[in-house]
Design an enzyme around this catalytic site. Structure first.
Site, PDB file in Angstrom:
ATOM      1  N   ASN A  37      12.115  -3.258  -2.515  1.00  0.00           N
ATOM      2  CA  ASN A  37      13.255  -2.363  -2.742  1.00  0.00           C
ATOM      3  C   ASN A  37      14.333  -2.479  -1.656  1.00  0.00           C
ATOM      4  OD1 ASN A  37      14.617  -0.445  -4.191  1.00  0.00           O
ATOM      5  ND2 ASN A  37      13.219   1.243  -3.748  1.00  0.00           N
ATOM      6  N   HIS A 122       4.682  12.664 -10.531  1.00  0.00           N
ATOM      7  CA  HIS A 122       5.578  13.270  -9.547  1.00  0.00           C
ATOM      8  C   HIS A 122       6.286  14.475 -10.126  1.00  0.00           C
ATOM      9  CE1 HIS A 122       6.522   9.680  -6.735  1.00  0.00           C
ATOM     10  NE2 HIS A 122       5.274   9.648  -7.133  1.00  0.00           N
ATOM     11  N   ARG A 147       1.730  15.252  -7.741  1.00  0.00           N
ATOM     12  CA  ARG A 147       2.380  15.319  -6.436  1.00  0.00           C
ATOM     13  C   ARG A 147       3.533  16.304  -6.538  1.00  0.00           C
ATOM     14  NH1 ARG A 147       5.862  10.542  -3.383  1.00  0.00           N
ATOM     15  NH2 ARG A 147       7.689  11.624  -4.150  1.00  0.00           N
ATOM     16  N   TYR A 159      13.968  13.925   0.506  1.00  0.00           N
ATOM     17  CA  TYR A 159      13.134  12.902  -0.130  1.00  0.00           C
ATOM     18  C   TYR A 159      12.317  13.483  -1.298  1.00  0.00           C
ATOM     19  CZ  TYR A 159       9.322  10.047  -1.445  1.00  0.00           C
ATOM     20  OH  TYR A 159       8.451   9.358  -2.235  1.00  0.00           O
ATOM     21  N   ASP A 210       3.893  14.149  -0.253  1.00  0.00           N
ATOM     22  CA  ASP A 210       4.341  13.019   0.562  1.00  0.00           C
ATOM     23  C   ASP A 210       5.276  13.529   1.660  1.00  0.00           C
ATOM     24  OD1 ASP A 210       5.108  10.578   1.575  1.00  0.00           O
ATOM     25  OD2 ASP A 210       5.763   9.733  -0.348  1.00  0.00           O
ATOM     26  N   HIS A 212       6.527  11.530   3.912  1.00  0.00           N
ATOM     27  CA  HIS A 212       7.469  10.414   4.064  1.00  0.00           C
ATOM     28  C   HIS A 212       7.884  10.175   5.519  1.00  0.00           C
ATOM     29  CE1 HIS A 212      10.161   7.483   2.044  1.00  0.00           C
ATOM     30  NE2 HIS A 212       9.231   7.587   1.114  1.00  0.00           N
ATOM     31  N   GLU A 236       0.390  12.669   2.486  1.00  0.00           N
ATOM     32  CA  GLU A 236       0.714  11.241   2.623  1.00  0.00           C
ATOM     33  C   GLU A 236       1.708  10.997   3.762  1.00  0.00           C
ATOM     34  OE1 GLU A 236       2.116   9.674  -1.082  1.00  0.00           O
ATOM     35  OE2 GLU A 236       3.216   8.054  -0.088  1.00  0.00           O
ATOM     36  N   GLU A 262       1.699   2.593   2.242  1.00  0.00           N
ATOM     37  CA  GLU A 262       2.526   1.962   1.208  1.00  0.00           C
ATOM     38  C   GLU A 262       3.437   0.891   1.797  1.00  0.00           C
ATOM     39  OE1 GLU A 262       4.534   5.461  -0.366  1.00  0.00           O
ATOM     40  OE2 GLU A 262       6.381   4.855   0.625  1.00  0.00           O
ATOM     41  N   ARG A 283      -3.011   3.141   0.964  1.00  0.00           N
ATOM     42  CA  ARG A 283      -1.964   3.064  -0.068  1.00  0.00           C
ATOM     43  C   ARG A 283      -1.408   1.654  -0.264  1.00  0.00           C
ATOM     44  NH1 ARG A 283       0.320   6.200  -3.072  1.00  0.00           N
ATOM     45  NH2 ARG A 283       2.456   6.056  -2.330  1.00  0.00           N
ATOM     46  N   HIS A 312       0.156   2.566  -3.943  1.00  0.00           N
ATOM     47  CA  HIS A 312       1.562   2.895  -4.191  1.00  0.00           C
ATOM     48  C   HIS A 312       1.913   2.512  -5.630  1.00  0.00           C
ATOM     49  CE1 HIS A 312       5.935   2.027  -2.624  1.00  0.00           C
ATOM     50  NE2 HIS A 312       5.853   3.240  -3.136  1.00  0.00           N
ATOM     51  N   ASP A 316       9.927   1.296  -8.040  1.00  0.00           N
ATOM     52  CA  ASP A 316      10.398  -0.001  -7.524  1.00  0.00           C
ATOM     53  C   ASP A 316       9.305  -1.064  -7.576  1.00  0.00           C
ATOM     54  OD1 ASP A 316       9.973   2.165  -5.392  1.00  0.00           O
ATOM     55  OD2 ASP A 316       9.588   0.369  -4.208  1.00  0.00           O
ATOM     56  N   GLU A 339      -0.953   5.935  -8.008  1.00  0.00           N
ATOM     57  CA  GLU A 339       0.332   6.610  -8.240  1.00  0.00           C
ATOM     58  C   GLU A 339       0.966   6.068  -9.520  1.00  0.00           C
ATOM     59  OE1 GLU A 339       3.227   5.809  -5.185  1.00  0.00           O
ATOM     60  OE2 GLU A 339       4.482   7.497  -5.778  1.00  0.00           O
ATOM     61  N   TRP A 403      13.180   7.852   7.383  1.00  0.00           N
ATOM     62  CA  TRP A 403      13.393   8.242   5.985  1.00  0.00           C
ATOM     63  C   TRP A 403      12.069   8.250   5.258  1.00  0.00           C
ATOM     64  CZ3 TRP A 403      12.810   5.783   1.168  1.00  0.00           C
ATOM     65  CH2 TRP A 403      13.206   6.600   0.089  1.00  0.00           C
TER      66      TRP A 403
HETATM   67  C1  CS2 Z   1       7.144   6.667  -2.031  1.00  0.00           C
HETATM   68  C2  CS2 Z   1       8.199   5.874  -2.635  1.00  0.00           C
HETATM   69  O1  CS2 Z   1       6.033   6.739  -4.052  1.00  0.00           O
HETATM   70  C3  CS2 Z   1       5.986   7.038  -2.870  1.00  0.00           C
HETATM   71  O2  CS2 Z   1       5.076   7.615  -2.340  1.00  0.00           O
HETATM   72  O3  CS2 Z   1       7.063   6.986  -0.729  1.00  0.00           O
HETATM   73  O4  CS2 Z   1       9.009   6.686  -3.425  1.00  0.00           O
HETATM   74  C4  CS2 Z   1       9.062   5.074  -1.659  1.00  0.00           C
HETATM   75  O5  CS2 Z   1       9.969   5.884  -1.027  1.00  0.00           O
HETATM   76  C5  CS2 Z   1       9.755   3.990  -2.405  1.00  0.00           C
HETATM   77  O6  CS2 Z   1       8.819   3.235  -3.093  1.00  0.00           O
HETATM   78  C6  CS2 Z   1      10.560   3.121  -1.459  1.00  0.00           C
HETATM   79  O7  CS2 Z   1      10.969   1.974  -2.094  1.00  0.00           O
HETATM   80 MG    MG Z   2       5.093   7.625  -0.281  1.00  0.00          MG
END
Ligand code: CS2
Ligand code: MG
Length: 403
Positions: A37, A122, A147, A159, A210, A212, A236, A262, A283, A312, A316, A339, A403
């Site tokens: 991504n 999600h 989630r 996020y 998550d 993040h 996560e 991930e 992940r 993961h 993407d 996921e 991020w």
């Molecule tokens: C993520 C993703 O799915 C998840 O847990 O953290 O959304 C991640 O931010 C993206 O795959 C980034 O490309």
């Molecule tokens: Mg994640």
């Protein structure tokens, strides 16, 4: 079965995907996903300019040897671009071998260990009430694991919270957009969110969250403790995982299970976290961790330490990765959860697939190979569009944050 042709396609049916297609002298085709991504074209070039010239004429059955050839042979090791490119070749070769054997891929991987692959969806909402509504909607759709991410009062763009509740796409602009962040607000808000959500869904639904990479280890320890009463399936990426010792500190303070990895590319990224049992779920995923060949190695190592898989599966990762991940998830002994973020209709049309969702589980289907196809003509109607992931800044002074 010699490789006679290898092509790379970059298309954007709603979002960007990089796809590798191999052909063999006996007329079979194998598909691999090479999507990274926000850095798609780097992997496309790595494949076209550096990998494909070495593939033509090779025996497609020699999956492990090809993996070693691309990994050791490059001399320069690891890294997301390299490992995504290797993964694309590896998955295309597994697809070919399973097609040559006229079997669904999971049969070649040892056969099914379970009846389906438990997935989590999600649910995201702009505030507490909206997020609770969304979680209940997912429960209604049959999900057993959900989630939850929520907007935070006083913060713009957080996020995991999207305009469209069903399709979340973080790579949302031609140049990185800016999110803002306030750890104090988040740490006050999140336990309230899970108190409300747990009360609404009851004890049986698995709940995930998550972070993040946004907290320091001690803040993550605090959040893990505050979430304990709500019995999460996992928390996560509570803190960035470059410094893996950080997880020991989190572990000392909380029994909330942890999921990390991930962004990991190889077993070396996971080694410490797994062997010291600093996490509960790994992940790492097919496309970013060197394909099925390498992910199996990671999973076997994790099994020795009672760490389970939690691959993961964001949008993407193309349907090709989802298909491969489902065959892997059906066959791997220490499977935890997968996921599952739904792709858009445009994406599904470009990648027709055999996998299907029912009652909270995905099943890869019985098509031979990994069961995911690629419609080249349709894909050509969706040319690449530059898109970046956002950056994150502290709300009070603009400091660049994780991020
Ligand atoms: C993520 C993703 O799915 C998840 O847990 O953290 O959304 C991640 O931010 C993206 O795959 C980034 O490309
Ligand atoms: Mg994640």
């Amino acid at each position: 079965m010699k490789i006679t042709e290898a092509e790379v396609f970059v298309c954007c049916p709603g979002r960007n995907f990089v796809t590798l297609r191999l052909r063999t002298d006996d007329g079979l085709t194998g598909l691999g996903d090479a999507t990274l991504n926000g850095r798609e074209l780097a992997v496309a070039s790595y494949l076209k300019d550096h990998v494909i010239p070495c593939l033509i004429g090779r025996d497609a059955h020699r999956i492990e040897d090809t993996w070693q050839y691309l990994y050791r042979g490059a001399y320069w090791r690891r890294g997301p671009v390299t490992m995504t490119a290797i993964a694309a070749v590896d998955v295309a070769l597994w697809d070919l071998k399973a097609k040559a054997a006229r079997m669904p891929l999971y049969q070649l991987l040892g056969g099914a260990c379970r009846s389906g692959v438990l997935v989590y969806g999600h649910a995201n909402g702009r505030d507490l009430a909206h997020t609770v509504e969304e979680v209940l909607r997912y429960k209604e759709m049959g999900y057993r694991a959900i989630r939850a991410q929520s907007g935070i009062p006083g913060l713009n763009k957080v996020y995991g919270v999207s305009k469209d509740a069903l399709f979340y796409e973080p790579a949302d602009a031609a140049l990185p957009s800016e999110h803002d962040w306030d750890t104090g607000k988040y740490l006050r808000h999140t336990p309230q969110l899970f108190a409300r959500v747990r009360e609404a869904v009851g004890p049986d639904i698995h709940l995930l969250h998550d972070v993040h990479h946004r907290l320091t280890p001690i803040e993550a320890a605090r959040l893990g403790k505050d979430l304990e009463p709500f019995r999460l399936f996992w928390m996560e990426d509570p803190t960035p995982a470059e410094n893996q010792d950080a997880f020991r500190l989190i572990r000392q303070h909380t029994v909330t299970p942890l999921a990390v990895g991930e962004v990991f590319n190889t077993i070396w990224d996971c080694k410490r976290l797994i062997e010291e049992q600093l996490i509960d779920y790994i992940r790492a995923t097919v496309v970013h961790a060197g394909g099925i060949t390498h992910l199996r190695r990671i999973a076997d190592f994790a099994a020795l330490h009672q760490v389970r898989t939690g691959c993961h599966g964001a949008t993407d990762l193309s349907p090709v990765t989802m298909g491969a991940a489902l065959h892997f998830g059906l066959a791997v002994p220490n499977f935890g959860i997968q996921e599952y973020m739904r792709h858009t209709e445009e994406t599904d049309a470009v990648f027709p697939h055999a996998y299907r969702f029912a009652d909270g589980f995905l099943h890869p289907g019985e098509a031979i190979g990994h069961g995911v196809d690629f419609d080249e003509t349709l894909a050509a109607k969706y040319p690449y569009r530059r898109a970046y992931l956002p950056v994150n800044r502290l709300a009070h002074d603009g400091t660049l944050w994780d991020w």
